[in-house]
Design a protein around this motif. Structure first.
Motif, mmCIF file in Angstrom:
data_model
loop_
_atom_site.group_PDB
_atom_site.id
_atom_site.type_symbol
_atom_site.label_atom_id
_atom_site.label_comp_id
_atom_site.label_asym_id
_atom_site.label_seq_id
_atom_site.Cartn_x
_atom_site.Cartn_y
_atom_site.Cartn_z
ATOM 1 N N SER A 93 -4.460 4.260 -2.427
ATOM 2 C CA SER A 93 -3.729 4.293 -1.161
ATOM 3 C C SER A 93 -2.313 4.817 -1.355
ATOM 4 C CB SER A 93 -3.686 2.888 -0.550
ATOM 5 O OG SER A 93 -2.937 2.873 0.645
ATOM 6 N N SER A 149 -4.023 8.171 5.682
ATOM 7 C CA SER A 149 -3.417 7.151 4.815
ATOM 8 C C SER A 149 -3.383 5.795 5.507
ATOM 9 C CB SER A 149 -2.001 7.579 4.431
ATOM 10 O OG SER A 149 -2.010 8.814 3.751
ATOM 11 N N TYR A 170 0.820 -1.212 0.000
ATOM 12 C CA TYR A 170 0.000 0.000 0.000
ATOM 13 C C TYR A 170 0.856 1.265 0.000
ATOM 14 C CZ TYR A 170 -3.768 -3.180 1.261
ATOM 15 O OH TYR A 170 -4.674 -4.220 1.251
ATOM 16 N N ALA A 176 -5.492 2.468 4.231
ATOM 17 C CA ALA A 176 -4.807 1.205 3.933
ATOM 18 C C ALA A 176 -5.320 0.077 4.823
ATOM 19 C CB ALA A 176 -3.298 1.384 4.117
#
Length: 224
Positions: free
Chosen positions: A190, A160, A114, A164
């Protein structure tokens, strides 16, 4: 249940050591970092497939546990102001705890695809540079508190990470396959968020250097 008992045991130790309430909440993130790391990689280490009991259980524990850990970032500031516990130590301890937890998770998501590896390396460089700046400033009697740019950077870190984790949770519980969820596209999105983290982290670092760079210059020129 054992995780929460561990945290209760830690809280009792922290209380006996006389830690301030705000610092106790900050310390939760330090303790949470290795726990989230282990929870995340446990299904991988055990070699179990997605949709297995272990994958589902660890995911169900990890989501609320991480959410609470992030919430302590608000609680430590709230109680620091409420109980008049604002201190130079807290100004340095709070961002350190944030970085300690977030970098642990960045490693997890880099492993899972990711977060691009170059992003992780660049963020490591930034955080080490920031830590060095705080260390030099502290040596010269200046405690660098989080600035607006640094707080915005942290918001992008958290966003973030949660994005993820949400995607990975769908994969590990088997829901992504059941719902025909496009994981590849989600991973690209992502990655975009993690790349944005680099942009905001370096923008805030430049801001710190503009405001506290003189401390570095004076220290470098100190002949004492």
């Amino acid at each position: 249940m054992s995780i929460y008992r561990y945290l209760e045991k830690y809280a009792a130790v922290a209380y006996n050591l006389g830690m301030k309430t705000s610092n106790k909440f900050t310390m939760v993130r330090i303790v949470a970092a290795p726990i989230t790391f282990v929870l995340y990689f446990m299904p991988v280490w055990c070699g179990v497939p997605n949709g297995s009991v272990l994958s589902i259980v660890t995911t169900c524990i990890l989501i609320p546990f991480l959410a609470f850990s992030e919430f302590t970032d608000y609680l430590d500031g709230h109680y620091a102001r409420k109980n008049n516990e604002v201190s130079d130590f807290g100004k340095m301890f709070d961002p350190f705890a944030d970085v300690f937890l977030h970098l642990s998770l960045f490693v997890c998501f880099t492993f899972s695809g990711y977060c691009p590896l170059p992003v992780l390396v660049l963020i490591l460089y930034r955080e080490f540079g920031q830590s060095f700046l705080r260390m030099v400033a502290a040596k010269n009697g200046t405690a660098i508190a989080a600035r607006k740019g640094g707080k915005l950077k942290t918001v992008f870190y958290i966003t973030s990470i949660l994005l993820a984790l949400a995607i990975e949770s769908l994969v590990r519980t088997g829901l992504a396959e059941k719902w025909s969820f496009n994981v590849d596209v989600a991973k690209i999105v992502s990655m975009g968020f993690f790349i944005a983290c680099v942009v905001f982290s370096y923008a805030s670092f430049i801001d710190y250097l503009k405001n506290f760079g003189k401390v570095l210059k004076d220290s470098a020129e100190d002949r004492g």
